[in-house]
Design a protein around this motif. Sequence first.
Motif: not given
Length: 215
Positions: A8-11, A31, A52-53
């Motif tokens: 997960g590469l959000g903020r 991501d 990733s799921t």
Amino acid sequence: MKSVLLIGLGRFGRSIAEKLNEMHHQVMAVDRDEARVNDVLPLVTDAQIGDSTNETFLRSLGVDNYDVCFVAIGEDFQSSLETTSLLKELGAKKVVSRASREVHRKFLLRNGADDVVYPEKQLAAWTAVRHTTALVQDYIALDQEYAIYDLFVPAEWNGKTVGALDIRKKYSLNLLAIRGSGQPSIAVTSDTVLRENQTILVLGKWKDVQRCFRL
Ligand code: ATP
């Protein structure tokens, strides 16, 4: 050096990548969004685009080889929960997942997370304390009651010794260290003299800190 899997590469995930890069850890970033993966490339050792799921994809990353796996997915709770539990099933040593609602915390803990971070809430609490109390520079909550506070020495303490102030007996607070311009000193004795330009690290309950420092 630790090896880290960051999903997960959000903020939030990106900020974790920045810090891990500064600390020279080995990071595999993941991501499902190609642009986010590309953005983080200069900060990480390796990166993959993927969901990733998807168990096959996650298995291909060899999740049991990482010292810690971060699930930095926030809004998409279904993805966060599925990823967390798959990681644990696949033998991840330590899974730290992000919650973006209070209710997520317990589901994540029940489904494979070894620890949960709740950045919005944790930072909100820190911001409220830090910016409503002039003497508090920083604090680390240890549990619901106890925290370590980094405080400016109050003007009226200038030139007084730790023994004379006796905050342990009067307020149940432990003075852990004193910091002037250089390194913090942990060699605090009752003869140590406090100066107004110093900061002190104090361990105790918030209500006792409030009483002692008249906050
Ligand atoms: P932030 O609050 O950190 O800025 P955000 O609001 O952009 O994040 P979130 O839904 O919290 O978005 O997701 C964080 C990142 O996780 C996004 O870049 C998203 O593409 C990624 N992500 C979400 N689900 C998956 C998944 N199943 N597999 C891989 N990446 C995912």
